[in-house]
Each structure stands twice: as structure tokens, then as C-alpha cells.
Design a protein around this motif. Structure first.
Motif, PDB file in Angstrom:
ATOM      1  N   ASN A  82      -8.321-109.958  99.143  1.00  0.00           N
ATOM      2  CA  ASN A  82      -6.929-110.305  99.392  1.00  0.00           C
ATOM      3  C   ASN A  82      -6.513-109.950 100.816  1.00  0.00           C
ATOM      4  OD1 ASN A  82      -6.974-107.529  98.973  1.00  0.00           O
ATOM      5  ND2 ASN A  82      -5.014-107.476  97.902  1.00  0.00           N
ATOM      6  N   CYS A  83      -7.431-109.403 101.573  1.00  0.00           N
ATOM      7  CA  CYS A  83      -7.233-109.147 103.001  1.00  0.00           C
ATOM      8  C   CYS A  83      -8.158-110.089 103.766  1.00  0.00           C
ATOM      9  CB  CYS A  83      -7.565-107.690 103.327  1.00  0.00           C
ATOM     10  SG  CYS A  83      -7.624-107.332 105.091  1.00  0.00           S
ATOM     11  N   THR A  84      -7.587-110.963 104.558  1.00  0.00           N
ATOM     12  CA  THR A  84      -8.383-111.960 105.264  1.00  0.00           C
ATOM     13  C   THR A  84      -9.429-111.310 106.160  1.00  0.00           C
ATOM     14  OG1 THR A  84      -6.481-113.442 105.227  1.00  0.00           O
ATOM     15  CG2 THR A  84      -8.259-114.008 106.734  1.00  0.00           C
ATOM     16  N   GLU A  85      -9.070-110.252 106.860  1.00  0.00           N
ATOM     17  CA  GLU A  85     -10.013-109.602 107.763  1.00  0.00           C
ATOM     18  C   GLU A  85     -11.189-108.991 106.996  1.00  0.00           C
ATOM     19  OE1 GLU A  85     -10.213-109.708 111.058  1.00  0.00           O
ATOM     20  OE2 GLU A  85      -8.526-111.103 110.941  1.00  0.00           O
ATOM     21  N   THR A  86     -10.907-108.433 105.818  1.00  0.00           N
ATOM     22  CA  THR A  86     -11.991-107.882 105.002  1.00  0.00           C
ATOM     23  C   THR A  86     -12.927-108.990 104.537  1.00  0.00           C
ATOM     24  OG1 THR A  86     -10.608-106.046 104.246  1.00  0.00           O
ATOM     25  CG2 THR A  86     -12.532-106.588 102.898  1.00  0.00           C
ATOM     26  N   ALA A  87     -12.351-110.103 104.125  1.00  0.00           N
ATOM     27  CA  ALA A  87     -13.171-111.242 103.694  1.00  0.00           C
ATOM     28  C   ALA A  87     -14.036-111.745 104.841  1.00  0.00           C
ATOM     29  CB  ALA A  87     -12.281-112.360 103.161  1.00  0.00           C
ATOM     30  N   ILE A  88     -13.497-111.767 106.039  1.00  0.00           N
ATOM     31  CA  ILE A  88     -14.278-112.189 107.203  1.00  0.00           C
ATOM     32  C   ILE A  88     -15.426-111.214 107.459  1.00  0.00           C
ATOM     33  CG2 ILE A  88     -14.192-112.373 109.734  1.00  0.00           C
ATOM     34  CD1 ILE A  88     -11.389-113.631 109.393  1.00  0.00           C
ATOM     35  N   TYR A  89     -15.141-109.927 107.357  1.00  0.00           N
ATOM     36  CA  TYR A  89     -16.184-108.910 107.568  1.00  0.00           C
ATOM     37  C   TYR A  89     -17.310-109.064 106.551  1.00  0.00           C
ATOM     38  CZ  TYR A  89     -18.451-104.350 107.054  1.00  0.00           C
ATOM     39  OH  TYR A  89     -19.380-103.349 106.914  1.00  0.00           O
ATOM     40  N   LEU A  90     -16.976-109.154 105.264  1.00  0.00           N
ATOM     41  CA  LEU A  90     -17.993-109.291 104.235  1.00  0.00           C
ATOM     42  C   LEU A  90     -18.781-110.593 104.406  1.00  0.00           C
ATOM     43  CD1 LEU A  90     -15.936-108.116 101.123  1.00  0.00           C
ATOM     44  CD2 LEU A  90     -17.690-106.800 102.330  1.00  0.00           C
ATOM     45  N   SER A  91     -18.076-111.645 104.781  1.00  0.00           N
ATOM     46  CA  SER A  91     -18.717-112.961 104.920  1.00  0.00           C
ATOM     47  C   SER A  91     -19.682-112.995 106.094  1.00  0.00           C
ATOM     48  CB  SER A  91     -17.646-114.049 105.089  1.00  0.00           C
ATOM     49  OG  SER A  91     -16.808-114.113 103.947  1.00  0.00           O
ATOM     50  N   THR A  92     -19.288-112.434 107.209  1.00  0.00           N
ATOM     51  CA  THR A  92     -20.174-112.446 108.385  1.00  0.00           C
ATOM     52  C   THR A  92     -21.405-111.579 108.147  1.00  0.00           C
ATOM     53  OG1 THR A  92     -18.836-110.693 109.426  1.00  0.00           O
ATOM     54  CG2 THR A  92     -18.347-112.969 110.046  1.00  0.00           C
ATOM     55  N   GLU A  93     -21.229-110.479 107.427  1.00  0.00           N
ATOM     56  CA  GLU A  93     -22.383-109.640 107.102  1.00  0.00           C
ATOM     57  C   GLU A  93     -23.330-110.373 106.148  1.00  0.00           C
ATOM     58  OE1 GLU A  93     -23.169-106.392 108.398  1.00  0.00           O
ATOM     59  OE2 GLU A  93     -21.715-107.272 109.784  1.00  0.00           O
TER      60      GLU A  93
END
Length: 296
Positions: A82-93
């Protein structure tokens, strides 16, 4: 080319009794799923108790799964937040580890407007090169991707290619397929609606049922796609009591209990999830036996 066709398992995360992830057991379960014709692995979804994994555990589970599966079937990493930045972090990893695709759930609790959903998914998609499957499950998130919104994203963001539809609203799914001219990779998110979704142009299911019945779930989809609609429908209807039992308490409580009944030593649940009520466990056991699954 689609990410997969058939049945992807929304796989559980087995835990040791001390609550740590049981990686040797996860490896055994992955091997058994592939041996029984599961078409893709979804790691760290709702069924995998992703909401109670730390970021480090979440990413290690993804990395381990990709490494162990070793290209035998596609691995789809659940990296939503539900946090866009967290989703970006998990996705890039997950992309660095070699995931084949991402499953991104809608923002939960804080939710979002349809404008916010477009911004959220676009930002995540622009951070990676992997194909993305949106996950629409308003009963759990309180947030519904409207057909117009999903169609806009698929038409305007090149790597947003699919949707896991668990709204339960077949009319909404039909409208989505009309608005996209069928040019979206549609997957059922409900095990009791696999055949209806396939009839609208779906490619398969991302399944809880596949944890305990991988071969039958695969066959349900493939029979339909190969033209044996009657055979597919027969499996769907026969599975309904088991699907009902697998959701008589909040997922993944029942499926974790079912995996333990099958001898997989899936371990406990993480709080706030608790063990299944005894009367529900008996209902689940009976449904498994009636479906032809041998319970130990």
C-alpha cells in the motif's frame, strides 16, 4: 507471449515451529508442484502470508524460489504494497533476482482513487522491465480496479499486461474484456470461478486450490483451453465443496491446515492468523477425501 497459461499456485510459505521460514520444506513443495504440472509459481502472495514477512524475509523467499525453480516454470513474485515506494523497492529487487513477472495487489487500508491507482501502477511499472499482473481483490483491500482503469493501464503502460481478477463480479470482468478487446492476460483469482473466467477469454487461474490439488487444477484449465469444456466444467463443479472448505476461514488458514494434513509439515501461521477451528478442520478433511485427495 503470455506469462503463463494454466494454473499457477499461490504457494504457501512453510514455517518452522519457531516461526522462521522452512526453506528445505519450501523446496520440496516447489518440486512437488512442478512434478504435478503446475504451470507457474506465485511466491509471496496473500496465501504466502506476505503481510507478516519482513522485507528481508519477503525478498529472500523470492530469491530462493527463483533459484530453486531454475527456469522450470515461470516464477511470479508478489511485490505489492500500500506504499508505492515499498512496492517499487520490492519489485526492483525481484527483477534483479530473475523473477519472470510481478503480481501487484491494489493498495490496501489507505486504498486509492482510480486516479491514484493509475499513478501507483504506472510508477511501479516504470521502475522495472518485467511484465506486471495487477491483482484486484476488493474484499481484502477495500479497493476495486474498475474496468475503465484496468483498460487504461493495459493500453498505456507497456509492461502492465494482465490482471488477477478476484472481485467475484463476472459482469465487471466481461466489461473489462470488452474494453480491452480481450487484449489483457486475464487470470481468475477465485477457484470457484475458473471456468466462467476462461469462458470470457481468461488464460488460467492463480490458485489456492493448487496447493492441495495441483494436477486437477491444471487439468481444469487445460481441458477448457483444449476444447474439452465439459471435462473442465466437471472438475470445476466437483471441486466446489473443497474450494468452499478452503475458504471457510480466512485464507491461508484452511490451506495451511490442509497442507499439514497432507504431511507437508507446513508449520504454524503467523499472528494475527490462528489455527483452524476443529469443526472447520473436519469439514475440510471430508472435502479433501471426497475430492479424491489422500489425507494422512
Amino acid at each position: 507471449m503470455s506469462i503463463f497459461k494454466g494454473a499457477a499456485v499461490a504457494i504457501i510459505t512453510p514455517f518452522q515451529e519457531n516461526g522462521e521460514i522452512n526453506y528445505p520444506k519450501l523446496a520440496e513443495i516447489l518440486d512437488d508442484q512442478i512434478a504435478n504440472h503446475t504451470d507457474a509459481i506465485v511466491i509471496c502472495g496473500t496465501t504466502g502470508e506476505s503481510s507478516t514477512l519482513t522485507h528481508e524475509e519477503h525478498l529472500e523467499a523470492i530469491r530462493f524460489t527463483i533459484e530453486h525453480v531454475a527456469g522450470r516454470v515461470p516464477v511470479i513474485a508478489g511485490t505489492g504494497s500500500n506504499c508505492t515506494e515499498t512496492a517499487i523497492y520490492l519489485s526492483t529487487e525481484a527483477e534483479k533476482y530473475g523473477a519472470d513477472a510481478l503480481l501487484i495487489v491494489t493498495p490496501y487500508y489507505n486504498k486509492a482513487t482510480q486516479k491514484g491507482l493509475i499513478a501507483h501502477y504506472t510508477a511501479i511499472a516504470e521502475s522495472v522491465n518485467l511484465p506486471i499482473i495487477m491483482y484486484n481483490v476488493p474484499s481484502r483491500t477495500g479497493c476495486n480496479i474498475l474496468p475503465e482503469t484496468a483498460a487504461h493501464l493495459v493500453k498505456n503502460v507497456k509492461n502492465i499486461v494482465g490482471i488477477k481478477e478476484a472481485s467475484g463480479n463476472i459482469s465487471q470482468v466481461a466489461k473489462l474484456m470488452r474494453l480491452t478487446d480481450g487484449q489483457i492476460e486475464l487470470y481468475s483469482g477465485n477457484d470457484d470461478q475458473v471456468v466462467p473466467i476462461l469462458s470470457l477469454g481468461g488464460l488460467g487461474v492463480i490458485s489456492v486450490l493448487s496447493n492441495v490439488a495441483p494436477r486437477q487444477t491444471h487439468d481444469m484449465v487445460m481441458k477448457f483451453l483444449e476444447g474439452d469444456v465439459a471435462g473442465s466444467r466437471e472438475i470445476q463443479l466437483k471441486a466446489l465443496p473443497l474450494v468452499d472448505a478452503l475458504f471457510c476461514e480466512v485464507n491461508p488458514i484452511p490451506v495451511k491446515a490442509a497442507m499439514n494434513m497432507l504431511g507437508w509439515e507446513a508449520g504454524p501461521l503467523r499472528m494475527p492468523l490462528t489455527e483452524m477451528e476443529p469443526e472447520h478442520k473436519e469439514k475440510l478433511k471430508k472435502a479433501m477425501i471426497d475430492f479424491g485427495i489422500e489425507v494422512k
